[in-house]
Design a protein around this motif. Structure first.
Motif, PDB file in Angstrom:
ATOM      1  N   ASP A  68       0.831  -1.205   0.000  1.00 45.38           N
ATOM      2  CA  ASP A  68       0.000   0.000   0.000  1.00 45.38           C
ATOM      3  C   ASP A  68       0.863   1.252   0.000  1.00 45.38           C
ATOM      4  O   ASP A  68       0.719   2.141   0.836  1.00 45.38           O
ATOM      5  CB  ASP A  68      -0.936  -0.001   1.209  1.00 45.38           C
ATOM      6  N   MET A  69       1.776   1.310  -0.950  1.00 47.90           N
ATOM      7  CA  MET A  69       2.721   2.413  -1.022  1.00 47.90           C
ATOM      8  C   MET A  69       2.001   3.739  -1.235  1.00 47.90           C
ATOM      9  O   MET A  69       1.068   3.843  -2.013  1.00 47.90           O
ATOM     10  CB  MET A  69       3.709   2.176  -2.161  1.00 47.90           C
ATOM     11  N   GLY A  70       2.452   4.763  -0.492  1.00 41.74           N
ATOM     12  CA  GLY A  70       1.922   6.101  -0.687  1.00 41.74           C
ATOM     13  C   GLY A  70       0.580   6.353  -0.042  1.00 41.74           C
ATOM     14  O   GLY A  70      -0.029   7.394  -0.283  1.00 41.74           O
ATOM     15  N   ASN A  71       0.095   5.444   0.789  1.00 41.84           N
ATOM     16  CA  ASN A  71      -1.201   5.667   1.431  1.00 41.84           C
ATOM     17  C   ASN A  71      -1.124   6.785   2.460  1.00 41.84           C
ATOM     18  O   ASN A  71      -0.196   6.849   3.258  1.00 41.84           O
ATOM     19  CB  ASN A  71      -1.688   4.390   2.112  1.00 41.84           C
ATOM     20  N   ALA A  72      -2.130   7.653   2.446  1.00 46.12           N
ATOM     21  CA  ALA A  72      -2.209   8.746   3.411  1.00 46.12           C
ATOM     22  C   ALA A  72      -3.143   8.417   4.561  1.00 46.12           C
ATOM     23  O   ALA A  72      -3.116   9.075   5.596  1.00 46.12           O
ATOM     24  CB  ALA A  72      -2.690  10.028   2.719  1.00 46.12           C
ATOM     25  N   GLY A  73      -3.985   7.380   4.386  1.00 48.29           N
ATOM     26  CA  GLY A  73      -5.020   7.100   5.374  1.00 48.29           C
ATOM     27  C   GLY A  73      -6.309   7.802   4.981  1.00 48.29           C
ATOM     28  O   GLY A  73      -6.578   8.021   3.801  1.00 48.29           O
ATOM     29  N   PHE A  74      -7.124   8.196   5.970  1.00 43.41           N
ATOM     30  CA  PHE A  74      -8.404   8.811   5.628  1.00 43.41           C
ATOM     31  C   PHE A  74      -8.699   9.994   6.526  1.00 43.41           C
ATOM     32  O   PHE A  74      -8.257  10.087   7.675  1.00 43.41           O
ATOM     33  CB  PHE A  74      -9.557   7.795   5.705  1.00 43.41           C
ATOM     34  N   SER A  75      -9.490  10.911   5.976  1.00 39.18           N
ATOM     35  CA  SER A  75     -10.103  12.005   6.712  1.00 39.18           C
ATOM     36  C   SER A  75     -11.562  12.045   6.283  1.00 39.18           C
ATOM     37  O   SER A  75     -11.866  12.213   5.097  1.00 39.18           O
ATOM     38  CB  SER A  75      -9.425  13.345   6.401  1.00 39.18           C
ATOM     39  N   MET A  76     -12.473  11.887   7.260  1.00 42.56           N
ATOM     40  CA  MET A  76     -13.893  11.802   6.940  1.00 42.56           C
ATOM     41  C   MET A  76     -14.690  12.687   7.889  1.00 42.56           C
ATOM     42  O   MET A  76     -14.290  12.930   9.025  1.00 42.56           O
ATOM     43  CB  MET A  76     -14.373  10.346   7.041  1.00 42.56           C
ATOM     44  N   THR A  77     -15.804  13.176   7.402  1.00 37.37           N
ATOM     45  CA  THR A  77     -16.696  13.986   8.228  1.00 37.37           C
ATOM     46  C   THR A  77     -17.970  13.209   8.510  1.00 37.37           C
ATOM     47  O   THR A  77     -18.415  12.392   7.700  1.00 37.37           O
ATOM     48  CB  THR A  77     -17.059  15.309   7.532  1.00 37.37           C
ATOM     49  N   PHE A  78     -18.557  13.467   9.669  1.00 40.40           N
ATOM     50  CA  PHE A  78     -19.860  12.877   9.974  1.00 40.40           C
ATOM     51  C   PHE A  78     -20.848  13.992  10.289  1.00 40.40           C
ATOM     52  O   PHE A  78     -20.488  15.053  10.800  1.00 40.40           O
ATOM     53  CB  PHE A  78     -19.772  11.883  11.139  1.00 40.40           C
ATOM     54  N   THR A  79     -22.098  13.741   9.944  1.00 38.11           N
ATOM     55  CA  THR A  79     -23.196  14.664  10.232  1.00 38.11           C
ATOM     56  C   THR A  79     -24.380  13.837  10.695  1.00 38.11           C
ATOM     57  O   THR A  79     -24.868  12.974   9.961  1.00 38.11           O
ATOM     58  CB  THR A  79     -23.598  15.469   8.981  1.00 38.11           C
ATOM     59  N   GLN A  80     -24.852  14.082  11.907  1.00 36.55           N
ATOM     60  CA  GLN A  80     -26.005  13.337  12.389  1.00 36.55           C
ATOM     61  C   GLN A  80     -27.272  13.845  11.707  1.00 36.55           C
ATOM     62  O   GLN A  80     -27.407  15.041  11.410  1.00 36.55           O
ATOM     63  CB  GLN A  80     -26.110  13.442  13.912  1.00 36.55           C
ATOM     64  N   LEU A  81     -28.198  12.916  11.464  1.00 39.60           N
ATOM     65  CA  LEU A  81     -29.418  13.204  10.719  1.00 39.60           C
ATOM     66  C   LEU A  81     -30.617  13.229  11.669  1.00 39.60           C
ATOM     67  O   LEU A  81     -30.799  12.315  12.482  1.00 39.60           O
ATOM     68  CB  LEU A  81     -29.651  12.142   9.644  1.00 39.60           C
ATOM     69  N   SER A  82     -31.433  14.269  11.539  1.00 38.43           N
ATOM     70  CA  SER A  82     -32.628  14.394  12.374  1.00 38.43           C
ATOM     71  C   SER A  82     -33.565  13.206  12.147  1.00 38.43           C
ATOM     72  O   SER A  82     -33.641  12.648  11.052  1.00 38.43           O
ATOM     73  CB  SER A  82     -33.370  15.694  12.059  1.00 38.43           C
ATOM     74  N   CYS A  83     -34.258  12.819  13.168  1.00 39.16           N
ATOM     75  CA  CYS A  83     -35.178  11.684  13.058  1.00 39.16           C
ATOM     76  C   CYS A  83     -36.228  11.947  11.979  1.00 39.16           C
ATOM     77  O   CYS A  83     -36.813  13.035  11.910  1.00 39.16           O
ATOM     78  CB  CYS A  83     -35.872  11.440  14.394  1.00 39.16           C
ATOM     79  N   GLY A  84     -36.435  10.981  11.113  1.00 37.20           N
ATOM     80  CA  GLY A  84     -37.403  11.097  10.050  1.00 37.20           C
ATOM     81  C   GLY A  84     -36.922  11.834   8.834  1.00 37.20           C
ATOM     82  O   GLY A  84     -37.679  12.088   7.896  1.00 37.20           O
ATOM     83  N   MET A  85     -35.622  12.181   8.801  1.00 40.74           N
ATOM     84  CA  MET A  85     -35.087  12.960   7.664  1.00 40.74           C
ATOM     85  C   MET A  85     -33.844  12.293   7.129  1.00 40.74           C
ATOM     86  O   MET A  85     -33.088  11.646   7.866  1.00 40.74           O
ATOM     87  CB  MET A  85     -34.739  14.373   8.097  1.00 40.74           C
ATOM     88  N   ASN A  86     -33.616  12.453   5.822  1.00 43.24           N
ATOM     89  CA  ASN A  86     -32.363  12.109   5.176  1.00 43.24           C
ATOM     90  C   ASN A  86     -31.712  13.385   4.661  1.00 43.24           C
ATOM     91  O   ASN A  86     -32.401  14.362   4.366  1.00 43.24           O
ATOM     92  CB  ASN A  86     -32.570  11.153   4.000  1.00 43.24           C
ATOM     93  N   ILE A  87     -30.417  13.384   4.544  1.00 34.51           N
ATOM     94  CA  ILE A  87     -29.718  14.494   3.884  1.00 34.51           C
ATOM     95  C   ILE A  87     -29.356  14.043   2.491  1.00 34.51           C
ATOM     96  O   ILE A  87     -28.591  13.094   2.310  1.00 34.51           O
ATOM     97  CB  ILE A  87     -28.450  14.904   4.648  1.00 34.51           C
ATOM     98  N   PHE A  88     -29.939  14.653   1.499  1.00 30.12           N
ATOM     99  CA  PHE A  88     -29.674  14.256   0.110  1.00 30.12           C
ATOM    100  C   PHE A  88     -28.586  15.150  -0.456  1.00 30.12           C
ATOM    101  O   PHE A  88     -28.596  16.360  -0.270  1.00 30.12           O
ATOM    102  CB  PHE A  88     -30.957  14.364  -0.721  1.00 30.12           C
ATOM    103  N   VAL A  89     -27.664  14.525  -1.128  1.00 33.79           N
ATOM    104  CA  VAL A  89     -26.530  15.233  -1.693  1.00 33.79           C
ATOM    105  C   VAL A  89     -26.706  15.287  -3.205  1.00 33.79           C
ATOM    106  O   VAL A  89     -26.888  14.248  -3.859  1.00 33.79           O
ATOM    107  CB  VAL A  89     -25.202  14.530  -1.348  1.00 33.79           C
ATOM    108  N   GLY A  90     -26.657  16.507  -3.742  1.00 33.82           N
ATOM    109  CA  GLY A  90     -26.846  16.636  -5.169  1.00 33.82           C
ATOM    110  C   GLY A  90     -25.586  16.391  -5.954  1.00 33.82           C
ATOM    111  O   GLY A  90     -24.526  16.317  -5.405  1.00 33.82           O
TER     112      GLY A  90
END
Length: 382
Positions: A360-382
């Motif tokens: 796995d030469m050159g791997n940087a690893g990961f950086s990820m964001t999380f966002t909690q979703l209100s009950c009964g709702m989805n967050i749609f990404v365009g």
């Protein structure tokens, strides 16, 4: 079962950091406090003045503990600002190699910090319970700069090793400033942080904050969670993540198998995970970016899932796409991460790497964001 918490860091500091109490309870019967009692409380009998040894802000904006001046001196602490209406002093307690603590809210620093520590050594710090009500410690790497792993992802030059606890803590090295871990006590056994260094590395330095957490604290990390976040949004990174990976090696560390947990905030039922914006924010296996100097050009970035992810991967249970399409696998690897959501609780992302990162030469690893979703709702990404 899920777990539910409110997200106020201040409450955590005030309620969940156990107060240090001397042998006389909250009372300090020495002459220093007797004089203070007579000066500020002339109508109270000597010995009734008391205050909690709570969290305060000391020198260098570091968290300290409110003690009497005599206590701070006895603990070999650094007293600066006043607290408890001027009766106490905010005491910052720092320790270094070969030392131990049975106090809350202490700092383990490298010799000569913040100056780099280039010597070869084994530097240990032992954490003892304040009292039986303690179950866990949070270890914050305010500064942690160690040598990078070798080409196989093994921490062979420098290594941070945690022993004595009931939690499985992987061996760490490289750049981990800003990271944190939670470690459960194993009964009354002390927890030891050992930093082993060999060879010249002029930038080596650490400043590690240790906070003890009571068993009944609502901010105690659930069992199996090496990292724990109690906010509705945030960013998580793999250990030793870097925006630019070494061309002849990897930032990815071997033998990872740990949980990154997010507390379910009341009113939220789901969570969305997304790759952080930028180049090389998700390279978990077989990096396909083309290097020129320290930069990158061109990519063959692609997300891989399921059976393709056997060595290094992240696991997110019950994943669905933002449009509601259910995915058939909960394993993800490769060089890209497609935004997804899950309503499977508790919210946990598991990180796994194998015992050899040579491929796995050159791997940087990961950086990820999380966002909690209100009950009964989805967050749609365009």
């Amino acid at each position: 079962m899920g777990f539910s918490f409110v997200s106020f860091r201040t409450v955590f500091l005030l309620v969940c950091s156990v107060f240090n109490i001397d042998a006389a309870g909250y009372f300090e019967n020495g002459t220093a406090l007797e004089r203070t009692a007579k000066q500020f409380f002339p109508f109270f009998p000597v010995g009734v003045v008391r205050f909690e040894n709570g969290i305060c802000t000391g020198s260098g904006s570091l968290d300290g503990t409110c003690y009497t001046r005599r206590q701070c001196a006895d603990f070999d602490g650094i007293g600066s600002t006043s607290c408890a209406n001027g009766i106490g002093v905010c005491c910052v307690i720092q320790r270094s190699c070969g030392e131990s603590t049975q106090l809350n809210n202490t700092y383990f620093v490298s010799p000569g910090f913040p100056t780099g520590f280039a010597a070869s050594s084994v530097c240990t710090y032992t954490i003892q319970k304040i009292d039986p009500s303690i179950c866990q410690v949070r270890i914050d790497f305010l500064t942690l700069r160690l040598a990078q792993p070798n080409i196989m992802g093994v921490c062979n030059t420098d290594a941070l090793i945690v022993t004595g606890g009931a939690s499985n803590v992987p061996i760490l090295c490289g750049e981990n400033t800003g990271q944190h871990i939670y470690v459960d006590f194993n009964g009354n056994t002390s927890i030891t942080i050992s930093i082993r260094s060999s060879g010249l590395f002029a930038s080596r330095a650490w400043n590690i904050k240790v906070s003890q957490i009571a068993c009944n604290c609502p901010y105690r990390a659930p069992s199996g969670c090496l990292q724990f976040y109690n906010t509705t949004t945030g960013t998580v990174t793999s250990f030793n993540y870097g925006s630019v990976a070494p061309q002849n090696g990897t930032r990815q560390l071997v033998n990872m198998n740990y949980g990154i947990c997010v507390a379910t905030i009341r009113g939220f039922c789901g969570i969305q995970w997304a790759q952080t914006a930028g180049t090389m924010t998700f390279t978990v296996s077989d990096n396909t970016y083309t290097f020129i100097g320290d930069g990158t050009i061109g990519t063959a970035a692609a997300q891989q899932t399921g059976a393709a992810c056997t060595a290094d991967f992240v696991v997110i249970p019950g994943p669905i796409l933002p449009d509601g399409t259910a995915l058939t696998s909960d394993r993800f690897c490769g060089n890209a991460f497609v935004t997804l959501q899950t309503f499977s609780q508790p919210f946990v992302m598991t990180v796994v790497t194998n015992g050899d990162e040579t491929g796995d030469m050159g791997n940087a690893g990961f950086s990820m964001t999380f966002t909690q979703l209100s009950c009964g709702m989805n967050i749609f990404v365009g």
